[in-house]
Design a protein around this motif. Structure first.
Motif, PDB file in Angstrom:
ATOM      1  N   UNK A 270     -19.684   4.107   6.666  1.00 10.40           N
ATOM      2  CA  UNK A 270     -18.347   4.757   7.237  1.00 10.40           C
ATOM      3  C   UNK A 270     -18.069   5.918   8.268  1.00 10.40           C
ATOM      4  N   UNK A 271     -16.948   5.629   8.686  1.00 10.96           N
ATOM      5  CA  UNK A 271     -17.102   7.674   9.295  1.00 10.96           C
ATOM      6  C   UNK A 271     -15.820   7.702   8.214  1.00 10.96           C
ATOM      7  N   UNK A 272     -15.655   9.949   8.824  1.00 15.66           N
ATOM      8  CA  UNK A 272     -14.702  10.610   7.708  1.00 15.66           C
ATOM      9  C   UNK A 272     -14.641  11.490   8.570  1.00 15.66           C
TER      10      UNK A 272
ATOM     11  N   UNK B 106     -13.679  13.630   2.447  1.00 15.90           N
ATOM     12  CA  UNK B 106     -14.719  14.877   3.481  1.00 15.90           C
ATOM     13  C   UNK B 106     -14.358  14.054   4.563  1.00 15.90           C
ATOM     14  N   UNK B 107     -14.464  15.238   5.670  1.00 19.98           N
ATOM     15  CA  UNK B 107     -14.279  15.111   7.191  1.00 19.98           C
ATOM     16  C   UNK B 107     -15.903  15.249   8.064  1.00 19.98           C
ATOM     17  N   UNK B 108     -15.896  14.673   8.714  1.00 21.11           N
ATOM     18  CA  UNK B 108     -17.804  14.671   9.699  1.00 21.11           C
ATOM     19  C   UNK B 108     -17.297  15.054  11.344  1.00 21.11           C
TER      20      UNK B 108
ATOM     21  N   UNK C 102     -11.963   8.001  10.856  1.00 19.93           N
ATOM     22  CA  UNK C 102     -11.910   7.635   9.698  1.00 19.93           C
ATOM     23  C   UNK C 102     -11.910   6.579   9.477  1.00 19.93           C
ATOM     24  N   UNK C 103     -12.449   5.966   8.516  1.00 22.90           N
ATOM     25  CA  UNK C 103     -12.711   3.608   8.188  1.00 22.90           C
ATOM     26  C   UNK C 103     -13.984   3.621   8.182  1.00 22.90           C
ATOM     27  N   UNK C 104     -14.196   2.723   8.053  1.00 21.08           N
ATOM     28  CA  UNK C 104     -15.415   2.148   7.849  1.00 21.08           C
ATOM     29  C   UNK C 104     -15.044   0.382   9.038  1.00 21.08           C
ATOM     30  N   UNK C 105     -16.218   0.363   9.239  1.00 19.92           N
ATOM     31  CA  UNK C 105     -16.425  -0.886  10.434  1.00 19.92           C
ATOM     32  C   UNK C 105     -16.222  -2.430   9.850  1.00 19.92           C
ATOM     33  N   UNK C 106     -16.806  -2.627   8.165  1.00 23.12           N
ATOM     34  CA  UNK C 106     -17.113  -4.362   7.729  1.00 23.12           C
ATOM     35  C   UNK C 106     -16.120  -3.810   6.243  1.00 23.12           C
TER      36      UNK C 106
ATOM     37  N   UNK D  15      -9.155   6.247  17.355  1.00 21.61           N
ATOM     38  CA  UNK D  15     -10.335   4.887  17.084  1.00 21.61           C
ATOM     39  C   UNK D  15      -8.993   3.810  17.500  1.00 21.61           C
ATOM     40  N   UNK D  16      -9.651   2.941  16.432  1.00 16.83           N
ATOM     41  CA  UNK D  16      -9.473   1.301  16.874  1.00 16.83           C
ATOM     42  C   UNK D  16      -8.863   0.798  15.788  1.00 16.83           C
ATOM     43  N   UNK D  17      -8.395  -0.160  15.310  1.00 15.59           N
ATOM     44  CA  UNK D  17      -7.529  -0.722  14.383  1.00 15.59           C
ATOM     45  C   UNK D  17      -7.194  -2.183  14.352  1.00 15.59           C
ATOM     46  N   UNK D  18      -7.440  -3.651  13.860  1.00 15.34           N
ATOM     47  CA  UNK D  18      -7.039  -4.447  13.976  1.00 15.34           C
ATOM     48  C   UNK D  18      -5.692  -4.520  14.577  1.00 15.34           C
ATOM     49  N   UNK D  19      -4.995  -5.628  16.127  1.00 14.43           N
ATOM     50  CA  UNK D  19      -3.921  -5.536  15.570  1.00 14.43           C
ATOM     51  C   UNK D  19      -3.654  -6.655  14.733  1.00 14.43           C
ATOM     52  N   UNK D  20      -3.671  -7.734  14.003  1.00 11.46           N
ATOM     53  CA  UNK D  20      -3.657  -8.232  13.094  1.00 11.46           C
ATOM     54  C   UNK D  20      -3.597  -8.027  11.480  1.00 11.46           C
ATOM     55  N   UNK D  21      -2.338  -7.529  11.197  1.00 18.04           N
ATOM     56  CA  UNK D  21      -2.510  -7.473  10.074  1.00 18.04           C
ATOM     57  C   UNK D  21      -2.963  -8.143   8.562  1.00 18.04           C
TER      58      UNK D  21
END
Length: 769
Positions: free
Chosen positions: A294-296, A332-334, A338-342, A372-378
Motif C-alpha cells: 500500500x501507499x501511505x 504512517x506518512x510516506x 493513502x491506500x492499496x491497489x488490490x 489520488x483516484x478511487x473507484x466510481x462504483x461503490x
C-alpha cells in the motif's frame, strides 16, 4: 545556536551551546557554516571528485576479497532467515498486514531505480541509498526504517554480505514469500563508504518537496525539462532520469501534482526509457510492483520532520519523524497517497490490472492532501486495513496508474497482460531482474548459485565463452613483432587500442575493449573512431593468419590484438625516448558478435566530448548546454576510475603519441610524435610562452613566444586545463621536472594498463573490482 538552511525558506536549529565555534564566523550570536570552495569559485573544476571512496574510507582494506567471502555464505539459509523476518513485526515500526514484504520491495526498487543509461549513474551496485543525497530524498521516505529493520541480518553476516546485496536479496525474498517466482539473484555488489558527490542529480537547489499540496512551491520544471509537457520538443535534461528533483522516477500525482494521466504517461516513458526500459518492461514493473502493499498518506506533509541527513542527533540516522498517534502503523506518512491497489496486497495476482480496467476512477484527496483516484462504483472490491482489524478501505490508484490505461501503447501492453497472466509474470520477473542487476556489468561479477547464465539477456552485453586455448608469452612476443611490422604508425596503434578501451564506464561496468566491439556497430561508425578502421582491418588479417596456423587449439581474439598493438607501440615509443619499459599485457579477452550487441544501448556510450582524444561532437554547443569541455573531460576521467595523477599522466602520454581523433596538432607540444617524451608537460608549464585565444569562444588557443612572438603550438581547453587548474598543474609540474621523465613514463604505463584492464572482471579479485 547553529542554524543550518536547506533552502531559502526552511531552517532547522540545533542546540550547540558549549561547542567550540571554530567552524565559521560568528554572526549575530550564531555560528555560520563556512563557505565551501564551490561557493567562492563556482566555476572551478572539481578535480577532487576523482578521489572519492579512496582506500582511506574503506574499513575493509584493499586486500579484502568480497567474492571469496560472499561465496562462503549458505545462500539458501540466508534467504530463510530473511523470509522468517519478513513475516514478523516489531513495535517500533510495525509491518503492514503483518508482512514486511511490500516495503522491502520498495526499498530494493528505489535502491536500483536511480540507475540511468546515459552515464551509468545510480543503481543498486554500491548501496548508495545509505548516504546523502539519496537517503534523504522525499521519494525515499521511510526507506531508512526498512534498512534499520534488516540491520541485524547485516550485522550477523558482517563483511561477507554487502548492504547493496542485502537490499536487493531482501526484495527478492519479499516477492517470493508472496507467491511471485523471481528470475534469479546475483550477489557481487560492493558497498560505497561515503556519499556520492560526483553524480549529477539535477540543476535545482535543495528545496522542500513536502509541500506537495502547494505545487507552486515545487521546483521550476524549466530547470530540468525543455518545453512543456505535450510539446514536440518536450525533453528531460541529459543524463537525468527522474522528472523532478528528489524523485526516483515521476511524481505519482502526475506532472507537478497536476493529476494529468496523459502528461504522466509522457513523463513515465521519458524516465523509464532513460532507465533503459521499453514499454513492456515499464508496464510490467509498475503493474507488478503495485500488485503488493500500500501507499501511505495519513498525515499532512508539513507535519513530518526532517529527512535522515539533517534529522536531530538523537534520531540516530532515522528521519521523517511523524508526530501523529503512534507515528507509524495506521498513522504512517510516506509519499502522501493513502491506500492499496488490490484486495489482497500480500499475494501475487492480476487484481491490479483487473481493477484498473474494470472500473472507472475519480479523483479525490488523501488525508494528507495528495491527489489520488478511487473507484466510481461503490460496489467495487475493498481492501483490508493494514493495521485495524475488521476495517475495510476503498481501493486506490495513483495518477501514474491511470496513465497506463489512457496511453494507447501502454494500454496495449496492459491488455496483453490481462489476457495472459503467465506472460505478465514472466515479463515482470525478467524486468525486475534487469532493474536490480542492470548496473552490475559483465556476468563475471555475478556471484551465488542463483545467478542467471543465459546468453539471451542482451542488456548484459554478453561475450561468448572461449572454446579455445589462450595465447602464451611466446605468442605474445611473436604477435608484437608481427604487428609492428605491418607498417602502421605507433600513433595509430596506440589510438586504436585506447579507443577500444576508453568506452568503459566504471559506473555500470559497461564498455571497454573486451568483446572487440570497436569493430562492430555502432562503435565502428562513430566519427571519433574513424581513424581506427584501417588498423582494425589490418589486425583482423593478423588474427586470421595466427588462428589458421596456430597449433594446440590456440586462438587469439581481435579484442586482444587491439590492446596488444597499443602495448607493442608504447614499448617502442618508450625505448625511442630512452626509457625502455615493459608494458603489461594480460591476454584472455574474447570477441562477441553483432547479434549480441544492442546497438541502441551502446549508442549511449558514444562520447559528446572526449578530452583524451581531443574530440568534440560537431553539435557539442547545442548538446552541452553551457557545460565546458573540461567538465566533460573530468567526467570521463571519473568514469574510467582515474585519480588526478593518472588522468594527467595518461593525457600527457596520449598527446606524445598524437592520439587525437583526427590527427590534429592540438596539444601535440613536441617535434617527436610517437616518442614517449614528457614534452607536453615541459611546454605546458614553460614561462617562456604566452597562450592566446585563437577564437572568440575560447575553445582553441595558440602559443606565442614572449620574446619573438612566434606562434608554435595550438591547443584546446582539454589541453590547457592541465596548466590552468591548480591541482592538475601541480601534478604536471612534477612530470615536467628535470627528474620527471622516467617518473612520467612509469606513471603513464601504469595508468594505461589500468584502463586496458578496467573491464577484465574475469581476472579481477579485489574488493573494488
Amino acid at each position: 545556536m547553529l542554524t543550518i538552511s536547506n533552502d531559502k525558506t526552511n531552517t532547522q536549529s540545533y542546540d550547540m551551546q558549549g561547542k567550540c565555534p571554530f567552524g565559521g564566523d560568528r554572526i549575530g550570536g550564531a555560528v555560520s557554516t563556512p563557505p565551501a570552495l564551490s561557493d567562492w569559485y563556482p566555476n572551478r573544476l572539481k578535480v577532487e571528485l576523482l578521489h572519492q571512496n579512496g582506500p582511506q574510507a574503506n574499513p575493509l582494506g584493499d586486500d579484502f576479497n568480497y567474492a571469496e567471502a560472499f561465496n562462503k555464505i549458505d545462500l539458501a539459509a540466508l534467504k530463510e532467515e530473511i523470509k522468517g523476518f519478513l513475516t514478523s513485526s516489531v513495535d517500533w515500526w510495525p509491518s503492514d498486514y503483518h508482512n514486511y514484504g511490500p516495503q522491502m520491495i520498495r526499498m530494493a526498487w528505489h535502491s536500483a531505480g536511480t540507475y540511468r543509461i546515459a552515464d551509468g549513474g545510480g543503481g543498486a551496485g554500491e548501496g548508495l541509498q545509505r548516504f546523502a543525497p539519496i537517503n534523504s530524498w522525499w521519494d525515499n521516505g521511510n526507506t531508512d526504517k526498512s534498512r534499520r529493520l534488516i540491520a541485524p541480518i547485516k550485522q550477523k553476516y558482517g563483511s561477507a554480505l554487502s548492504w547493496a546485496d542485502l537490499m536487493i536479496l531482501t526484495g527478492n525474498c519479499a516477492l517470493e514469500i508472496m507467491g511471485f517466482p523471481t528470475y534469479g539473484f546475483a550477489g557481487g555488489r560492493h558497498d560505497a563508504w561515503e556519499a556520492d558527490n560526483a553524480t549529477y542529480w539535477g540543476p535545482e537547489v535543495i528545496h522542500d518537496l513536502r509541500t506537495a499540496e502547494a505545487p507552486d512551491k515545487m521546483v521550476n520544471r524549466d530547470k530540468r525539462w525543455r518545453g512543456q509537457n505535450g510539446d514536440a520538443d518536450y525533453d528531460l535534461e541529459n543524463p537525468l532520469a527522474a522528472s523532478h528533483q528528489a524523485l526516483i522516477y515521476v511524481n505519482p500525482e502526475g506532472p507537478y501534482a497536476s493529476g494529468d494521466p496523459l502528461g504522466s504517461a509522457r513523463d513515465i516513458r521519458v524516465t523509464f526509457t532513460r532507465m533503459a526500459m521499453n514499454d513492456e518492461e515499464t508496464v510490467a514493473l509498475i503493474a507488478g510492483g503495485h500488485a503488493f502493499g500500500k501507499s501511505h498518506g495519513m498525515v499532512p506533509s508539513k507535519e513530518i520532520g526532517m529527512p535522515p541527513e539533517i534529522a536531530p542527533m538523537e534520531a540516530m540516522g532515522l528521519g521523517w519523524h511523524n508526530p501523529r498517534g503512534k507515528g507509524n502503523a495506521e498513522n504512517t506518512m510516506t509519499n502522501g497517497i493513502e491506500g492499496s491497489w488490490t484486495p489482497n496486497p500480500t499475494q501475487w495476482d492480476n487484481d491490479y490490472l483487473t481493477n484498473l480496467f474494470k472500473f472507472d476512477w475519480k479523483q479525490e484527496h488523501s488525508p494528507a492532501g495528495a491527489l489520488q483516484w478511487t473507484p466510481v462504483d461503490p460496489n467495487a472490491p475493498k481492501t483490508p486495513d493494514a493495521h485495524i482489524p475488521g476495517q475495510m478501505n476503498r481501493l486506490m490508484m495513483m495518477t501514474t496508474d491511470i496513465a497506463l490505461k489512457v496511453d494507447p501503447e501502454y494500454r496495449k501492453v496492459c491488455e496483453k497482460f490481462l489476457g495472459d497472466f503467465d506472460a505478465f509474470t514472466q515479463a515482470f520477473s525478467k524486468a525486475w531482474y534487469k532493474l536490480t542487476h542492470r548496473d552490475m556489468g559483465p556476468r563475471e561479477r555475478y556471484l551465488g548459485p542463483e545467478k542467471v547464465n543465459e546468453n539471451d539477456l542482451l542488456w548484459q552485453d554478453p561475450i561468448p565463452l572461449a572454446d579455445y586455448a589462450p595465447i602464451d608469452d611466446a605468442d605474445v612476443q611473436a604477435l608484437k613483432q608481427e604487428i609492428l611490422g605491418l607498417g602502421i604508425s605507433v600513433s595509430d596503434l596506440v589510438f586504436t587500442a585506447f579507443s577500444a578501451a576508453v568506452t568503459h564506464r566504471h559506473s555500470d561496468k559497461r564498455g571497454g575493449a573486451n568483446g572487440g566491439r570497436l569493430a562492430l556497430a555502432p562503435q565502428k561508425d562513430w566519427a571519433v573512431n574513424r581513424r581506427t578502421v584501417p588498423v582494425v582491418e589490418a589486425l583482423r588479417k593478423v588474427q586470421e593468419k595466427f588462428n589458421g596456423a596456430a597449433a594446440g587449439g590456440k586462438k587469439v581474439s581481435l579484442a586482444d590484438l587491439l590492446v596488444l598493438g597499443g602495448c607493442a607501440a608504447l614499448e617502442k615509443a618508450a625505448a625511442d625516448a630512452g626509457v625502455p619499459t615493459d608494458v603489461p599485457f594480460t591476454p584472455g579477452r574474447r570477441d562477441t558478435t553483432q547479434e549480441l550487441t544492442d546497438i541502441e544501448m551502446f549508442t549511449w556510450l558514444k562520447p559528446v566530448a572526449d578530452g583524451f582524444r581531443n574530440y568534440l561532437d560537431r553539435n557539442f554547443k547545442d548538446i552541452a548546454q553551457g557545460v565546458a569541455p573540461e567538465e566533460f573531460f573530468l567526467d570521463k576521467a571519473h568514469l574510467l576510475a582515474l585519480t588526478a595523477p593518472e588522468w594527467v599522466a595518461l593525457t600527457g602520454g596520449l598527446r606524445a603519441m598524437n592520439a587525437n581523433h583526427d590527427n590534429s596538432p592540438y596539444g601535440i607540444f613536441t617535434d617527436r610524435v610517437g616518442v614517449l617524451t614528457n614534452d607536453f608537460f615541459t611546454v605546458l608549464t614553460s614561462t617562456d610562452y604566452d597562450w592566446k585565444k585563437a577564437d572568440a569562444t575560447g575553445m582553441t588557443f595558440s602559443l606565442e613566444h614572449r620574446s619573438t612572438g612566434e606562434s608554435r603550438y595550438v591547443a584546446t581547453r582539454a589541453d590547457l586545463v592541465f596548466g590552468s587548474n591548480s591541482q592538475l598543474r601541480a601534478v604536471a609540474e612534477v612530470y615536467a621536472g628535470s627528474d620527471g621523465h622516467q617518473r612520467f613514463v612509469k606513471a603513464f604505463v601504469k595508468a594505461w594498463d589500468k584502463v586496458m584492464m578496467l573491464d577484465r572482471y574475469d581476472v579481477k579479485t579485489s574488493y573494488s573490482a
